[in-house]
Enzyme design. Structure first.
Site, short mmCIF file in Angstrom:
data_model
loop_
_atom_site.label_atom_id
_atom_site.label_comp_id
_atom_site.label_asym_id
_atom_site.label_seq_id
_atom_site.Cartn_x
_atom_site.Cartn_y
_atom_site.Cartn_z
N CYS A 112 110.88 10.08 -51.98
CA CYS A 112 110.80 11.49 -51.82
C CYS A 112 112.15 11.99 -52.05
O CYS A 112 112.06 13.29 -52.42
CB CYS A 112 110.93 11.57 -50.25
N HIS A 161 113.02 19.08 -49.27
CA HIS A 161 111.98 18.29 -48.99
C HIS A 161 111.18 18.37 -47.85
O HIS A 161 111.62 18.48 -46.93
CB HIS A 161 112.32 16.71 -49.17
N ASN A 211 103.53 16.22 -46.84
CA ASN A 211 104.66 15.52 -47.63
C ASN A 211 104.05 15.15 -48.84
O ASN A 211 103.37 13.89 -48.97
CB ASN A 211 104.96 14.53 -46.65
O1 UT7 Z 1 109.39 11.87 -46.54
C1 UT7 Z 1 109.90 10.75 -46.48
C2 UT7 Z 1 110.89 10.94 -45.01
N1 UT7 Z 1 109.71 10.76 -43.87
C3 UT7 Z 1 110.09 11.37 -42.84
O2 UT7 Z 1 110.84 12.39 -42.78
C4 UT7 Z 1 109.30 11.37 -41.64
C5 UT7 Z 1 110.09 11.17 -40.56
N2 UT7 Z 1 109.37 11.10 -39.03
C6 UT7 Z 1 108.52 11.82 -38.56
O3 UT7 Z 1 108.52 13.20 -39.27
C7 UT7 Z 1 108.18 11.73 -37.08
O4 UT7 Z 1 108.67 10.81 -36.51
C8 UT7 Z 1 106.54 11.66 -37.11
C9 UT7 Z 1 105.83 12.70 -37.33
C10 UT7 Z 1 106.17 10.34 -38.03
C11 UT7 Z 1 106.14 11.03 -35.68
O5 UT7 Z 1 106.71 12.01 -34.90
P1 UT7 Z 1 107.21 11.60 -33.37
O6 UT7 Z 1 107.60 12.48 -32.55
O7 UT7 Z 1 108.57 10.53 -33.79
O8 UT7 Z 1 106.35 10.73 -32.76
P2 UT7 Z 1 106.21 9.27 -32.12
O9 UT7 Z 1 106.37 8.20 -33.44
O10 UT7 Z 1 107.21 8.71 -31.37
O11 UT7 Z 1 104.88 9.11 -31.53
C12 UT7 Z 1 104.70 9.92 -30.24
C13 UT7 Z 1 103.29 9.42 -29.90
C14 UT7 Z 1 103.06 7.97 -29.70
O12 UT7 Z 1 102.21 7.45 -28.77
P3 UT7 Z 1 103.00 6.93 -27.58
O13 UT7 Z 1 103.61 5.59 -28.01
O14 UT7 Z 1 103.98 7.99 -27.15
O15 UT7 Z 1 101.78 6.76 -26.45
C15 UT7 Z 1 102.14 7.51 -31.02
O16 UT7 Z 1 101.39 6.56 -30.99
O17 UT7 Z 1 102.33 9.95 -30.67
C16 UT7 Z 1 101.47 8.95 -31.15
N3 UT7 Z 1 100.88 9.31 -32.61
C17 UT7 Z 1 99.84 10.03 -32.85
N4 UT7 Z 1 98.87 10.62 -31.95
C18 UT7 Z 1 97.97 11.65 -32.24
C19 UT7 Z 1 101.37 8.96 -33.80
N5 UT7 Z 1 100.87 9.51 -34.82
C20 UT7 Z 1 99.71 10.16 -34.19
C21 UT7 Z 1 98.71 10.79 -34.67
N6 UT7 Z 1 97.77 11.53 -33.88
N7 UT7 Z 1 98.49 11.06 -36.15
#
Ligand code: UT7
Length: 322
Positions: free
Chosen positions: A116, A249, A279
């Site tokens: 990225c 980004h 992204n």
């Molecule tokens: O470009 C390269 C750099 N990449 C990035 O910058 C990405 C950085 N990370 C992020 O943007 C965020 O961490 C994410 C958007 C990927 C995830 O957001 P988060 O607030 O960190 O969520 P999480 O991973 O803690 O997930 C929270 C909950 C989980 O459920 P439980 O364990 O709390 O029951 C996940 O299983 O959300 C669930 N979950 C989803 N639910 C619905 C994960 N993906 C999804 C989804 N739809 N697509």
């Protein structure tokens, strides 16, 4: 020691695949929702490449548009750098494929792999070539088809990415205050396991799929990008208030907002496209630049900060006087 030549932006261009995939369409296929995606990331839709659309075709179109904006002919380009993690082939480089598609037979063309952060790495690399006087005009292209390395059953990653390409023409100019003022690049391979692709020619002989510990990436992102941006400020003797446009980004709206707030960059100076593009990895910054130039926000003389962080980890920032 200050360089003799400045790398001045002559034009930008972009190309997005025709097909748009909404959050609702994804929610019909996998266990997710428009609400979750929009709230956690700011993404509402992304473009996805169809048959006949590849990193090279999208990159070629973006480059042609940037050349037209610059009022330059392909024959005037002597350096092409393509930042991509999704090349059409393992080799040759997508850069030489784009070079040939543009009808360019002179100069040098190569790919650059910093995931990225690729576009910031590409601009910085081109700037070194141009500042040295060895090359005159560069095309820096960020082009990606991440849809082809996503695991479409993995809701934690497949909702985040999109396809597209953006390009910038840089020209070596003697004197003046325009152009790339400073840039800072960093990498730290200890973070490999947090964001990687689980395949490759020398390991699995497959292309593989993107794997990410999103929370871990998120945790590091704001600190890393604000560090390199502050280093650019210091180097250039400017402050957050001097910035006209912040073009980060586009990975996650929450990361962008937190970075701008931490730096003291006003929210109305931040260019946001993650809602429309998702992204697009190395393509996200030139795509966002194209939007902000096309709608009249970025004008000649403006001070523009670009920054990115991605797999590796790699991260970097560049300050440009437009
Ligand atoms: O470009 C390269 C750099 N990449 C990035 O910058 C990405 C950085 N990370 C992020 O943007 C965020 O961490 C994410 C958007 C990927 C995830 O957001 P988060 O607030 O960190 O969520 P999480 O991973 O803690 O997930 C929270 C909950 C989980 O459920 P439980 O364990 O709390 O029951 C996940 O299983 O959300 C669930 N979950 C989803 N639910 C619905 C994960 N993906 C999804 C989804 N739809 N697509």
């Amino acid at each position: 020691m200050s360089a003799k030549f400045r790398s001045v932006v002559r034009g930008v261009g972009a190309c997005l695949p025709e097909r748009v995939v909404s959050n609702a369409e994804l929610a019909a296929r996998i266990d997710t929702s428009d609400e979750w995606i929009a709230q956690r990331t700011g993404i509402r839709q992304r473009h996805v490449a169809g048959e006949g659309e590849t990193t090279v075709t999208l990159g070629t179109r973006a480059a042609s548009r940037a050349l037209a904006r610059a009022g330059l002919q392909p024959a005037e380009i002597d350096l092409i750098i393509v930042a991509t993690s999704t090349p059409d082939h393992t080799f040759p480089a997508s850069a030489t494929e784009i070079q040939a598609a543009l009808g360019i037979t002179q100069g040098v063309a190569f790919d650059l792999q910093a995931v990225c952060s690729g576009f910031v790495f590409g601009v910085t690399t081109a700037d070194k070539f141009l500042a040295s006087g060895s090359h005159k005009r560069a095309l820096v292209i960020g082009a990606e088809t991440f849809s082809r390395i996503l695991d479409w059953q993995d809701r934690t990653t497949c909702v985040l990415f999109g396809d597209g390409a953006g390009a910038m023409v840089l020209e070596a100019v003697e004197g003046g205050d325009k152009g790339v003022i400073t840039s800072k690049l960093r990498s730290d391979g200890r973070h490999r396991a947090k964001l990687y692709v689980d395949g490759g020619p020398s390991t699995t002989q497959t292309v593989g799929h993107l794997r990410m510990e999103g929370k871990e990436v998120f945790k590091h992102a704001v600190g890393m990008v604000t560090d390199v941006i502050k280093a650019c400020f210091e180097d250039a003797g400017v402050s957050a208030q001097d910035i006209d446009w912040f073009v980060p980004h586009q990975a996650n709206r929450r990361i962008i907002d937190a970075s701008a707030d931490k730096l003291g960059i006003a929210r109305d100076k931040v260019v946001i496209t993650v809602d429309r593009h998702g992204n697009t990895s190395a393509a996200s910054i030139p795509l966002a630049l194209d939007v902000a130039v096309s709608d009249g926000r970025i004008k000649p003389g403006d001070l523009v900060m670009i920054e990115a962080m991605g797999g590796g980890f790699t991260w970097g920032a560049a300050l440009i006087r437009w």
